[in-house]
Design a protein around this motif. Structure first.
Motif, PDB file in Angstrom:
ATOM      1  N   THR A   1      -2.112   0.121   7.108  1.00 15.27           N
ATOM      2  CA  THR A   1      -2.934   1.105   6.404  1.00 15.27           C
ATOM      3  C   THR A   1      -2.975   2.414   7.174  1.00 15.27           C
ATOM      4  OG1 THR A   1      -4.310  -0.628   5.411  1.00 15.27           O
ATOM      5  CG2 THR A   1      -5.250   1.602   5.524  1.00 15.27           C
TER       6      THR A   1
ATOM      7  N   SER B   1      -4.432  -3.565   8.757  1.00 17.58           N
ATOM      8  CA  SER B   1      -5.051  -2.317   9.218  1.00 17.58           C
ATOM      9  C   SER B   1      -4.029  -1.401   9.877  1.00 17.58           C
ATOM     10  CB  SER B   1      -6.197  -2.624  10.187  1.00 17.58           C
ATOM     11  OG  SER B   1      -7.239  -3.324   9.544  1.00 17.58           O
TER      12      SER B   1
ATOM     13  N   PHE C   1       0.834  -1.199   0.000  1.00 16.65           N
ATOM     14  CA  PHE C   1       0.000   0.000   0.000  1.00 16.65           C
ATOM     15  C   PHE C   1       0.876   1.259   0.000  1.00 16.65           C
ATOM     16  CE2 PHE C   1      -2.843   2.893   2.727  1.00 16.65           C
ATOM     17  CZ  PHE C   1      -3.391   3.502   1.612  1.00 16.65           C
TER      18      PHE C   1
ATOM     19  N   LYS D   1      -9.842   3.629   1.677  1.00 18.88           N
ATOM     20  CA  LYS D   1      -8.947   3.260   2.781  1.00 18.88           C
ATOM     21  C   LYS D   1      -9.288   3.975   4.092  1.00 18.88           C
ATOM     22  CE  LYS D   1      -6.076   0.167   1.168  1.00 18.88           C
ATOM     23  NZ  LYS D   1      -6.011  -1.196   1.726  1.00 18.88           N
TER      24      LYS D   1
END
Length: 390
Positions: A267, A264, A224, A295
């Motif tokens: 992120t 998570s 990411f 997101k």
């Protein structure tokens, strides 16, 4: 005072409706109206380096190497590098058996995590295009051709293939539904700008971009962060659904929560580092809409759900409103059904979805707690059931 809770309820419910409905509808419509076209050459065959990161992967590394050796791409234009991130098992020993086939082994004596392993692999890679993959992820034969053809266009900085979990049982059925939804969104995000994030199982990037960016070695979710950095430099990141990869999905809720919590945390980490991109038109639809909706909002969802329940209860107890009475009862039924789904066996969608949704929200809450307390690190605990290749 009660009007504050009424306002909070409508704000929270609007947020949830956008995140799990409105955004999907919007992308479906906009992707038909706006398509950022580009050209690609099916005959484009640059030198490619495939970097396989591994840590204690003796159960799957042999199958992974053989899978990679059998890819349909000119052998003189493809090199395979295995970066062993300080394994304590037979991973390196197994890889050495394949050096006669051109496999290159690079070993870190101390485990430092996947971003460090990728950076090390890039230093030794000769390819113009780098394909990053995991030891327990397997490719269809035409994956490399399907990925690299997009790089014939100089505006393309990264390409992500399609990942689908191979489901055998348990919570992995929820993963299968999740990735079908992701495919729907990524196809449309790719049309209008760039996908939200490449998948670390099957990600292709220009080497010169990777050398410029250099992954932060404390990144928890490197795929990411890499996507965000590529988009920040003005390149597009494309989704190639025909480039297919798979790996086993977790079989139990414990492993599922472990994996989702880690993603998570990563992120949240990446969003905080790149918060200047959020809602920023400088980065096109990616910054203005895709990054927040796909997101950020998902990392806030459990808190808005909690707001909906609290505000609905307060309003129900203080206002004689048939609408809010019914809303309160519906919310109570939804909660009880979701909790009940945890103990109900079965593979039906109506059983799997609420169970999986609860797991996701719990994972996000736990991720925020660990992130704020700085209780996380770049290395990871593997889901062993995802290595149970037979």
């Amino acid at each position: 005072m009660i009007q504050v809770f009424v306002g909070l309820f409508y704000v929270a419910i609007s947020f949830i409706l956008w995140t799990f409905g409105g955004y999907y509808i919007f992308m479906a419509i906009v992707s038909k109206l706006i398509k950022k076209k580009y050209l690609y050459d099916e005959k484009y065959t640059p030198l490619v380096s495939i970097i396989i990161t591994a840590y204690n992967e003796e159960r799957v590394i042999k199958q992974k190497i053989e899978n990679t050796l059998n890819l349909d791409y000119p052998k003189d234009l493809m090199e395979i590098i295995v970066v062993d991130d300080g394994s304590s098992d037979r991973t390196s020993e197994i890889v050495r058996e394949y050096t006669k086939y051109g496999i290159r082994l690079i070993r870190q004596s101390v485990r430092k995590g996947k971003p460090s392993a990728i950076n090390l692999g890039i230093k030794h890679a000769r390819g113009e295009i780098i394909i990053i993959t995991d030891a327990n992820s397997f490719f269809e034969r035409d994956v490399v051709r399907k990925l690299v053809r997009h790089f014939s266009d100089p505006t393309i900085g990264g390409v992500s293939g399609r990942y689908e979990p191979k489901v055998t049982e348990g919570i992995g059925l929820g993963d299968k539904i999740y990735w079908k939804i992701e495919k729907f969104l990524k196809e449309r995000e790719s049309n209008v700008d760039s996908i939200i994030g490449m998948n670390g199982n099957i990600a292709a990037v220009r080497k010169n971009i990777l050398e410029t960016i250099r992954l932060k070695e404390d990144s928890v979710v490197e795929d990411f962060e890499l996507t965000v950095e590529i988009r920040k430099k003005g390149y597009r990141i494309i989704y190639e659904s025909e480039a297919y990869s798979w790996k086993l999905a977790p079989k139990n809720i414990k492993e599922g929560i472990m994996q989702k919590k880690r993603r998570s945390i990563g992120t949240i980490q990446t969003l905080m580092r790149n918060r200047n991109m959020l809602f920023n038109p400088k980065y096109g639809l990616y910054g203005l809409l895709i990054l927040p909706s796909h997101k950020l909002f998902h990392m806030l969802t459990p808190f808005f759900i909690i707001c909906i329940y609290i505000s609905a209860i307060v309003i129900h107890l203080n206002i004689d409103s048939i609408f809010f009475h019914y809303i309160s009862y519906l919310l109570l039924i939804a909660l009880l059904y979701s909790l009940l789904s945890i103990v109900i066996p079965g593979k039906q969608t109506l059983v799997i979805l609420p169970k999986y949704f609860l797991m996701l929200q719990l994972s996000v809450i736990l991720a925020w707690i660990d992130y704020l307390r700085k209780r996380y690190n770049v290395t990871w605990e593997k889901a062993e059931s995802t290595r149970d290749i037979r």
